[in-house]
Every structure is written in structure tokens, then in C-alpha cells.
Design an enzyme around this catalytic site. Structure first.
Site, PDB file in Angstrom:
ATOM      1  N   ASP A  96      43.247  43.275  40.533  1.00  0.00           N
ATOM      2  CA  ASP A  96      43.192  43.349  38.652  1.00  0.00           C
ATOM      3  C   ASP A  96      42.436  44.990  38.588  1.00  0.00           C
ATOM      4  O   ASP A  96      42.092  44.835  38.571  1.00  0.00           O
ATOM      5  CB  ASP A  96      42.603  42.129  37.997  1.00  0.00           C
ATOM      6  CG  ASP A  96      43.347  41.434  38.589  1.00  0.00           C
ATOM      7  OD1 ASP A  96      43.422  40.990  39.512  1.00  0.00           O
ATOM      8  OD2 ASP A  96      43.486  41.060  37.149  1.00  0.00           O
ATOM      9  N   LYS A 160      49.433  42.497  33.006  1.00  0.00           N
ATOM     10  CA  LYS A 160      48.143  41.145  32.391  1.00  0.00           C
ATOM     11  C   LYS A 160      47.870  42.427  31.088  1.00  0.00           C
ATOM     12  O   LYS A 160      47.852  43.729  30.781  1.00  0.00           O
ATOM     13  CB  LYS A 160      47.367  41.466  33.457  1.00  0.00           C
ATOM     14  CG  LYS A 160      45.903  40.874  32.861  1.00  0.00           C
ATOM     15  CD  LYS A 160      45.070  41.399  33.968  1.00  0.00           C
ATOM     16  CE  LYS A 160      43.005  40.381  33.687  1.00  0.00           C
ATOM     17  NZ  LYS A 160      42.482  40.635  34.182  1.00  0.00           N
ATOM     18  N   LYS A 189      49.933  37.317  33.424  1.00  0.00           N
ATOM     19  CA  LYS A 189      49.041  37.006  33.043  1.00  0.00           C
ATOM     20  C   LYS A 189      48.791  37.174  31.836  1.00  0.00           C
ATOM     21  O   LYS A 189      48.145  38.404  31.763  1.00  0.00           O
ATOM     22  CB  LYS A 189      47.717  37.951  34.238  1.00  0.00           C
ATOM     23  CG  LYS A 189      46.495  37.375  33.930  1.00  0.00           C
ATOM     24  CD  LYS A 189      45.456  37.735  35.205  1.00  0.00           C
ATOM     25  CE  LYS A 189      44.391  37.090  35.069  1.00  0.00           C
ATOM     26  NZ  LYS A 189      43.210  37.934  36.504  1.00  0.00           N
TER      27      LYS A 189
END
Length: 236
Positions: A96, A160, A189
Site C-alpha cells: 500500500d 485506497k 479499499k
């Protein structure tokens, strides 16, 4: 409305998170133990803890996720690439990374694309899942769409919403906007401030397929106890 998810399905959407600067080994032992017990998808940790957690989780189905250039995204592309490769070498199977927020705000889409292609490329070559953190609290809706459109072309596995360290966290409207923009090409996400079953379910309703939270145990316990409604569609 939600699909026919079981509680186990919902648990497997959770990226169980421990990103505190002062977290010591006992905190990561607890994190990994809970992730296995509750059937979470991943532990979300800073890259310094990857090797330790990878050893703890060896032989389980729980993934090890490294947060790259976290939480500010204010590193050079070269350093982000090195941190990504180093985390993978140490056992991370998900990445991430925080994109370079000022570049997006200034409209330097070429840089955002180049950065995304470089890091996603490293992950793809290593067969590792890639997630791009936008940090939506600092962006306009138009900038969120711009980043999502680039992702739709580059094809990270996920985009995300947030780090959880900015001025705001995940919003249902942002999740819906991101999902509308990328369609089925990229998953979404939601992370940042998701601490209740209702908040999690609202994010899933909006299109999120992973949930980053440090409250996963509390959320799943509440779902198991019947203290949350599985088809909840309220905004958060």
C-alpha cells in the site's frame, strides 16, 4: 444493498492494522494472532515490521501488507521503489503506497502515472498485490477522479481512500465515486476512521472490497453477536 456475504466473508475483507510509531513486538504478535484467529485478509504494517510479521504468519493464509512512504507520500520515486522492493524481499505480499499528493494537486498527472507504473510494475513482477493510497481528505472530487482514471489505465489491484493519518478518513461518497470511475478494472479499499460494523457495511455497500481498520476485532465481534444489521446501507 449488500450481497449475501457471510460474517466470514466480511472478516476476510479486513486488513488488520497496526501503524503506530510506538508499537513494539508484542503489539505485532497480538496483531498477527488476531488476524489468524478472526480470518482477516492481511496485516497492515510499516515496512520495518514486515520480516517479523512474515515469520509469525508463515503457513497461514494471512497476507503481510507493507505501507510504503507512509503516511505522507513525501519521498522520491527512487526511494519509494526501493522501499517497495525491500519490503517484498522481506516477505510482504501486498503493498500500500501513498502517492505524491502535491503532484496530483498541482495537476502533474504525468508524474502520478509514472510513479504508479513504476511501483505497480515492481509488484506485478513479484506477483504481489498493489494498492495506491490517494489521501482523499486533501483532494477535490475532480482530483480523486483524475487519480482513479490513471489507475484505471495502469491497473493496480486497488485504489485506497486514506492513510488514517490525514485530516479525514474514508467517506462513503468517495468510495462510490472511486468505484464508479474505475468500474471492474480496479478494486477499492476503504480505510481511515472505520470503527463500527455500520461504517464497514456502508463502505462495502458503496463498493469497497477491502477495509483497512484497527477495529476489526470489535467489528467482527459485533457482527457475530448480532449487534449489527448485515444489509445496513446508511451513510457514514
Amino acid at each position: 444493498m449488500l450481497k449475501n456475504y457471510t460474517i466470514e466473508d466480511l472478516a476476510y475483507m479486513v486488513d488488520h492494522t497496526q501503524l503506530a510509531a510506538n508499537a513494539c513486538p508484542a503489539a505485532f504478535e497480538k496483531l498477527c494472532s488476531e488476524a489468524v484467529e478472526y480470518g482477516f485478509h492481511m496485516v497492515a504494517i510499516n515496512s520495518a515490521q514486515v520480516e517479523f510479521c512474515a515469520k509469525l504468519l508463515k503457513g497461514t493464509r494471512v497476507h503481510v501488507g507493507a505501507a510504503i512512504s507512509f503516511p505522507l507520500g513525501q519521498c522520491t520515486l527512487k526511494s519509494k521503489m526501493f522501499e517497495t522492493s525491500d519490503a517484498i524481499e522481506n516477505g510482504a505480499d501486498e503493498i500500500d503506497y501513498v502517492l505524491t499528493i502535491p503532484k496530483l494537486i498541482m495537476g502533474d498527472t504525468d508524474y502520478i502515472r509514472r510513479e504508479m507504473e513504476a511501483i505497480v510494475g515492481i509488484c506485478r513482477e513479484a506477483n504481489v498485490i498493489s494498492k495506491v493510497i490517494f489521501e482523499n481528505c486533501y483532494l477535490t472530487k475532480e482530483q480523486i477522479v483524475t487519480a482513479a482514471e490513471i489507475a484505471r489505465d495502469v491497473r493496480p489491484d486497488f485504489i485506497k481512500t486514506s492513510t488514517g493519518f490525514g485530516t479525514g478518513g474514508a467517506l462513503v461518497e468517495d468510495v462510490a465515486l472511486m468505484k464508479k470511475t474505475v468500474g471492474d478494472a480496479v478494486k477499492v479499499k476503504a480505510a481511515g476512521g472505520i470503527r463500527t460494523p455500520e461504517a464497514m457495511l456502508a463502505m462495502v455497500n458503496a463498493g469497497a472490497e477491502r477495509i483497512g481498520t484497527s477495529a476489526g476485532v470489535k467489528i467482527i465481534d459485533a457482527l457475530r453477536s448480532g449487534n449489527a444489521v448485515l444489509d445496513n446501507s446508511a451513510a457514514y
